[in-house]
Design a protein around this motif. Structure first.
Motif: not given
Length: 544
Positions: A75-99
């Motif tokens: 959930q955390n690196l998908n829905a929690d971020c897609f919902s507008g609630y959260m975003m990670s400061a960790n780039p996790f290597g660059g290409n991730t769910n958050m972009n």
């Protein structure tokens, strides 16, 4: 510090339908003394306490104890971020769910969890004849299963459900419509069972309260949650099947059904007990510093001068004067370096004398406030079963949320001027955005239904924090609240930045082990297996 980054490109090691090969190997005999069951050869502990608690914890997965790797991907690196609630400061290597470069090695986790940590455990209870010997306990197991399975189908779409646990290979997919219809039928059975047991005055021969992590064995509150869950599911499908939606909402809100959640004492929260268990969201935020507050929730709450903001998030610790001591989220899709952005706001686990979040904070699944907002929408749609006017239920929803978080503000509900704030990133102006909505807080009767719905959904979204799964579902269904779009979209054109992520793709392991049925499931989906395809209930039309 544990990370899943090393697993991004690794194939899954689980068989998606391992369920079929394990759940049918359960105990060969039954006894009423569940405390004496041993673990069977599948590795699933057949002790009833273990089965019930494992299933309940797997809704928001921390079933294995220890560090919450599973929840981070569930959930955390998908829905929690897609919902507008959260975003990670960790780039996790660059290409991730958050972009929007959706990571296949991450996004199979919700699929795995619902089969191996929910349905498998329910099937073990069936093998032990819990349904025959302890109907109210079985009803609780079914309600919990529906709660978890709904989250999975709302992530992917069609899934194996009606025949899951049958054959070891070739498990058919059900359409999402059929899955929802199954939910409603199963809720009928669970509600009837609970009502019968409650009215009978009977007692179980063991202390279910010592097992149940949600309501401490209170079957009346489980009944109210079941009805509230039905109302939630009914509203999910209102744009695709308004007739069924209204019928199910009416059933949920019928006083003869046992009532819905009306007070914070009835909130569906999973308690944190037992060695090795902690709140996984708090762990990720506090111990790993892997998640921060999203720009959208911060901008709305800052603009509204929302009294809950200090309960939800802490203030930035960055040395920059524009950040230090301020509430500042991170905009989804920003190019981040952890050392630069980890100082932005995160969950409030440290500010004030009594921070809102700690390792034993119960996991929130559904609240009384959400139910009031569901009823407000029902009233807006003219459904008389809502039990009040849209305005009264909307205002009660806000007040119930304020009460939940222990804050008081006599002027908040009547504030007719405050609006969501723009977003400015002091470290990168490319992340800036004007406010996307001018919706205020005070109810306005003489506006369009669409404008009223935006007001309901915006306050509902604020009130549901930090439960990002349902918040993402409701954003997809209604388009509200208006969230900042992704800054960098690396989906290769598969996901529209304007309408944002609609679903996750199926796990690679399904292509490897169940390809023929998966391809039929994709046909039921009605579009390509990518993050831009809408689900069955996610209809591309207006809300009214």
């Amino acid at each position: 510090m544990k990370r899943y980054l090393s697993n991004i490109n690794k194939p899954a090691v689980w068989n998606s339908m391992l369920l079929a090969g394990t759940v049918l190997l359960g105990a060969s005999s039954c006894t009423k003394n569940f405390e004496r069951y041993n673990s069977d050869n599948t590795g699933v502990n057949t002790n009833l306490e273990s089965l019930i608690r494992h299933e309940q914890r797997a809704i928001y997965n921390f079933s294995g104890g220890g560090d919450p790797n599973s929840f981070q991907l569930q959930q955390n690196l998908n829905a929690d971020c897609f919902s507008g609630y959260m975003m990670s400061a960790n780039p996790f290597g660059g290409n991730t769910n958050m972009n929007y470069a959706l990571v296949s090695g991450w996004n199979g986790e919700p699929f795995k969890v619902v089969y191996l940590d929910v349905l498998a455990y329910v099937a073990q209870m069936k093998q032990l004849k819990v349904d025959e010997q302890y109907p109210p306990v079985w009803a609780v197991a079914q309600i919990t299963k529906i709660t978890a399975m709904d989250r999975a189908t709302d992530i992917y779409g069609p899934l194996p459900y009606s025949q899951a646990g049958g054959n070891k290979t070739g498990i058919p997919y059900d359409s999402q419509k059929d899955i929802y219809n199954s939910f409603f039928t199963e809720l009928d059975e669970a509600v009837a069972s609970l009502k019968s047991f409650i009215s009978s005055g009977q007692k179980l021969p063991f202390d279910f309260g010592a097992i149940d992590l949600v309501y401490g064995g209170d079957f009346n509150r489980w009944l109210q949650f079941a009805n509230s869950l039905r109302l939630r599911l009914a509203m999910h499908i209102v744009k695709v099947d308004a007739v069924t939606a209204k019928a199910q909402a009416d059933k949920a809100l019928d006083p003869a059904a046992g009532g819905v959640i009306t007070a914070n004492s009835g909130n569906m929260n999973i308690q944190i007990v037992g060695a090795g268990f902690d709140n996984p969201l708090v762990h990720i935020a506090q111990s790993w510093t892997d998640i921060n507050i999203g720009a959208s929730i911060q901008a709305y709450m800052s603009g509204y001068n929302d009294p809950r903001i200090g309960k939800y998030m802490d203030k930035s610790t960055d040395a920059l004067p524009a950040l230090n001591g301020q509430y500042k989220g991170i905009r989804i899709g920003s190019t981040v370096l952890k050392n630069d952005y980890v100082t932005y706001s995160t969950l409030n686990f440290k500010d004030g004398k009594t921070p809102s979040f700690n390792s034993t904070t119960p996991v929130q699944i559904m609240t009384a406030a959400e139910v009031y907002f569901l009823r407000a929408e029902a009233a807006l749609r003219g459904w008389t079963s809502a039990g009040g006017t849209a305005q009264a239920l909307y205002e009660t929803g806000i007040q119930t949320s304020l009460d939940q978080w222990g804050v008081a503000d006599a002027n908040y509900i009547t504030d007719a001027t405050s609006k969501p704030a723009a977003y400015a990133d002091p470290k990168n102006a490319a992340n800036n955005s004007p406010a996307l909505s001018d919706i205020t807080i005070k109810w306005e009767e003489g506006v369009t239904p669409e404008r009223k719905l935006e007001r309901i959904m915006t306050q509902k979204w604020i009130a549901m924090f930090p439960e990002g799964q349902e918040a993402w579902t409701e954003f997809r269904r209604t388009g509200y609240p208006k969230l900042f779009p992704v800054v960098n979209n690396n989906s290769g054109g598969l996901i529209d930045s304007r309408i944002q992520v609609r679903r996750l793709q199926y796990p690679q392991n399904e292509y490897n082990t169940n390809a023929a049925e998966l391809n039929k499931g994709i046909q039921l989906l009605g579009g390509a297996d990518n993050g831009g395809t809408r689900l069955w209930w996610d209809v591309n039309k207006g809300n009214f």
